[in-house]
Design an enzyme around this catalytic site. Structure first.
Site, PDB file in Angstrom:
ATOM      1  N   ASP A  31       0.829  -1.198   0.000  1.00 51.79           N
ATOM      2  CA  ASP A  31       0.000   0.000   0.000  1.00 51.79           C
ATOM      3  C   ASP A  31       0.868   1.254   0.000  1.00 51.79           C
ATOM      4  O   ASP A  31       1.936   1.278   0.618  1.00 51.79           O
ATOM      5  CB  ASP A  31      -0.894  -0.008   1.250  1.00 51.79           C
ATOM      6  CG  ASP A  31      -1.994   1.029   1.191  1.00 51.79           C
ATOM      7  OD1 ASP A  31      -2.305   1.523   0.086  1.00 51.79           O
ATOM      8  OD2 ASP A  31      -2.548   1.348   2.258  1.00 51.79           O
ATOM      9  N   TRP A  36       2.895   8.010  -2.020  1.00 58.83           N
ATOM     10  CA  TRP A  36       4.320   8.248  -2.292  1.00 58.83           C
ATOM     11  C   TRP A  36       4.480   9.243  -3.448  1.00 58.83           C
ATOM     12  O   TRP A  36       5.277  10.175  -3.375  1.00 58.83           O
ATOM     13  CB  TRP A  36       4.995   6.927  -2.620  1.00 58.83           C
ATOM     14  CG  TRP A  36       6.474   6.985  -2.860  1.00 58.83           C
ATOM     15  CD1 TRP A  36       7.465   6.805  -1.947  1.00 58.83           C
ATOM     16  CD2 TRP A  36       7.128   7.206  -4.115  1.00 58.83           C
ATOM     17  NE1 TRP A  36       8.710   6.909  -2.543  1.00 58.83           N
ATOM     18  CE2 TRP A  36       8.521   7.158  -3.889  1.00 58.83           C
ATOM     19  CE3 TRP A  36       6.675   7.445  -5.419  1.00 58.83           C
ATOM     20  CZ2 TRP A  36       9.463   7.333  -4.895  1.00 58.83           C
ATOM     21  CZ3 TRP A  36       7.597   7.633  -6.431  1.00 58.83           C
ATOM     22  CH2 TRP A  36       8.980   7.571  -6.164  1.00 58.83           C
ATOM     23  N   HIS A  48       3.433   3.842  -9.049  1.00 60.90           N
ATOM     24  CA  HIS A  48       3.281   2.415  -9.349  1.00 60.90           C
ATOM     25  C   HIS A  48       4.587   1.826  -9.886  1.00 60.90           C
ATOM     26  O   HIS A  48       4.933   0.681  -9.577  1.00 60.90           O
ATOM     27  CB  HIS A  48       2.151   2.206 -10.348  1.00 60.90           C
ATOM     28  CG  HIS A  48       0.788   2.482  -9.773  1.00 60.90           C
ATOM     29  ND1 HIS A  48       0.387   1.988  -8.544  1.00 60.90           N
ATOM     30  CD2 HIS A  48      -0.273   3.190 -10.259  1.00 60.90           C
ATOM     31  CE1 HIS A  48      -0.846   2.383  -8.289  1.00 60.90           C
ATOM     32  NE2 HIS A  48      -1.268   3.108  -9.315  1.00 60.90           N
ATOM     33  N   LEU A 142      12.092 -20.062  -4.233  1.00 60.09           N
ATOM     34  CA  LEU A 142      11.056 -19.214  -3.651  1.00 60.09           C
ATOM     35  C   LEU A 142       9.805 -19.360  -4.490  1.00 60.09           C
ATOM     36  O   LEU A 142       9.879 -19.356  -5.721  1.00 60.09           O
ATOM     37  CB  LEU A 142      11.492 -17.749  -3.649  1.00 60.09           C
ATOM     38  CG  LEU A 142      10.420 -16.713  -3.263  1.00 60.09           C
ATOM     39  CD1 LEU A 142      10.123 -16.778  -1.768  1.00 60.09           C
ATOM     40  CD2 LEU A 142      10.841 -15.298  -3.667  1.00 60.09           C
ATOM     41  N   ARG A 199       1.548  -4.957   6.174  1.00 61.10           N
ATOM     42  CA  ARG A 199       0.916  -3.912   5.375  1.00 61.10           C
ATOM     43  C   ARG A 199       1.710  -2.624   5.537  1.00 61.10           C
ATOM     44  O   ARG A 199       2.068  -2.233   6.655  1.00 61.10           O
ATOM     45  CB  ARG A 199      -0.533  -3.672   5.779  1.00 61.10           C
ATOM     46  CG  ARG A 199      -1.179  -2.572   4.911  1.00 61.10           C
ATOM     47  CD  ARG A 199      -2.667  -2.488   5.051  1.00 61.10           C
ATOM     48  NE  ARG A 199      -3.199  -1.524   4.090  1.00 61.10           N
ATOM     49  CZ  ARG A 199      -4.442  -1.538   3.630  1.00 61.10           C
ATOM     50  NH1 ARG A 199      -5.273  -2.468   4.021  1.00 61.10           N
ATOM     51  NH2 ARG A 199      -4.835  -0.630   2.766  1.00 61.10           N
ATOM     52  N   ARG A 205      -5.452  -2.625   8.443  1.00 62.89           N
ATOM     53  CA  ARG A 205      -6.556  -3.536   8.117  1.00 62.89           C
ATOM     54  C   ARG A 205      -6.093  -4.492   7.025  1.00 62.89           C
ATOM     55  O   ARG A 205      -5.117  -4.246   6.321  1.00 62.89           O
ATOM     56  CB  ARG A 205      -7.791  -2.762   7.668  1.00 62.89           C
ATOM     57  CG  ARG A 205      -7.556  -1.824   6.502  1.00 62.89           C
ATOM     58  CD  ARG A 205      -8.840  -1.095   6.101  1.00 62.89           C
ATOM     59  NE  ARG A 205      -8.592  -0.154   5.027  1.00 62.89           N
ATOM     60  CZ  ARG A 205      -8.251   1.122   5.196  1.00 62.89           C
ATOM     61  NH1 ARG A 205      -8.139   1.613   6.421  1.00 62.89           N
ATOM     62  NH2 ARG A 205      -8.040   1.919   4.153  1.00 62.89           N
TER      63      ARG A 205
END
Length: 253
Positions: A31, A36, A48, A142, A199, A205
């Site tokens: 988030d 930013w 993005h 991974l 987060r 949340r």
């Protein structure tokens, strides 16, 4: 976060958790790209793009630290409500990375798995996503799980529908359904539940992310916007996790 967590975050160094207390599966709600960009007077697309760079850093450090599963909330089912321009920017970035970065991931031993409703994306992205999964299937350093057009409630609903259909066909009896069988019908079937959910950007949340799967996950919320997330932040959340006592409802021994 607890007071202890705040102290870890305010420290000047970032000790790495030992292997014995390393989470097997880290899930991240990425988030803060927009905030930013706004703080810097930049267009949203710049945020993005910076967030995509943070993804690359995070994959690298997850491999270095020995984390085996990394799930990133890349595009939620609610993100379709954003402006057509922003959706186009996000899908464009996704298309670029699926086409041009998968070979690099594969060389690093990363297996890609995608969960969510891919049918809402353009056909070429659906094809690229499935190709990426196929190309990386044999890797085991991974497992990178991208949650795309994913919603936790929708995941639970589709699993319940699959269980109901199995009962109606006579494949199983209703009283045979338990947590394990139900979990096998979720989009995350075969995956370990997340040990740690992180987060960024100050919100506290889950926002419809891995609701069933995160029942016993440790939760860490950082003020740092996602594009600024780096190796030091990753080490910080690993250290916070190492200080938590995971009892799963039991009392300490």
């Amino acid at each position: 976060m607890t007071k202890e967590d705040d102290q870890v975050l305010s420290g000047s160094d970032h000790p790495v958790a030992g292997a014995a207390c390393l989470p097997e599966h880290v899930a991240i709600i990425m988030d803060g790209n927009g905030r930013w960009a706004n703080m810097r007077g930049l267009p949203l697309l710049a945020g993005h793009r910076a967030g995509a760079e943070a993804v690359q850093r995070t994959i690298t450090v997850a491999i270095k630290r020995g984390v085996k599963w990394l799930t990133l909330y890349a595009f939620s089912s609610e993100n379709w409500r954003r402006t057509p321009g922003e959706v186009a920017d996000l899908t464009g970035l996704l298309r670029f990375y699926l086409r041009h970065k998968v070979a690099e991931l594969s060389r690093e031993g990363v297996r890609l798995r995608i969960i969510g409703d891919l049918t809402r994306f353009p056909p070429d992205i659906q094809e690229e996503a499935r190709r990426a999964e196929q190309v990386t299937m044999g890797n085991d350093r991974l497992v990178l799980v991208l949650a795309l057009s994913y919603g936790g409630r929708a995941d639970i609903v589709q699993a319940a529908a699959r269980m109901a259909q199995a009962v109606a066909r006579g494949d199983i009896a209703a009283d045979e359904i338990d947590e394990s069988l139900f979990a096998s019908a979720l989009l995350t079937a075969g995956m370990p539940d997340p040990d740690l959910v992180v987060r960024t950007s100050g919100e506290s949340r889950l926002s419809n992310f891995l609701l069933w799967q995160s029942a016993y996950a440790e939760l860490v919320f950082l003020d740092t916007p996602w594009p600024d997330f780096d190796e030091a932040h990753f080490d910080t959340v690993l250290e916070i996790y190492s200080r938590r006592e995971r009892r799963f409802g039991a009392r300490p021994a």
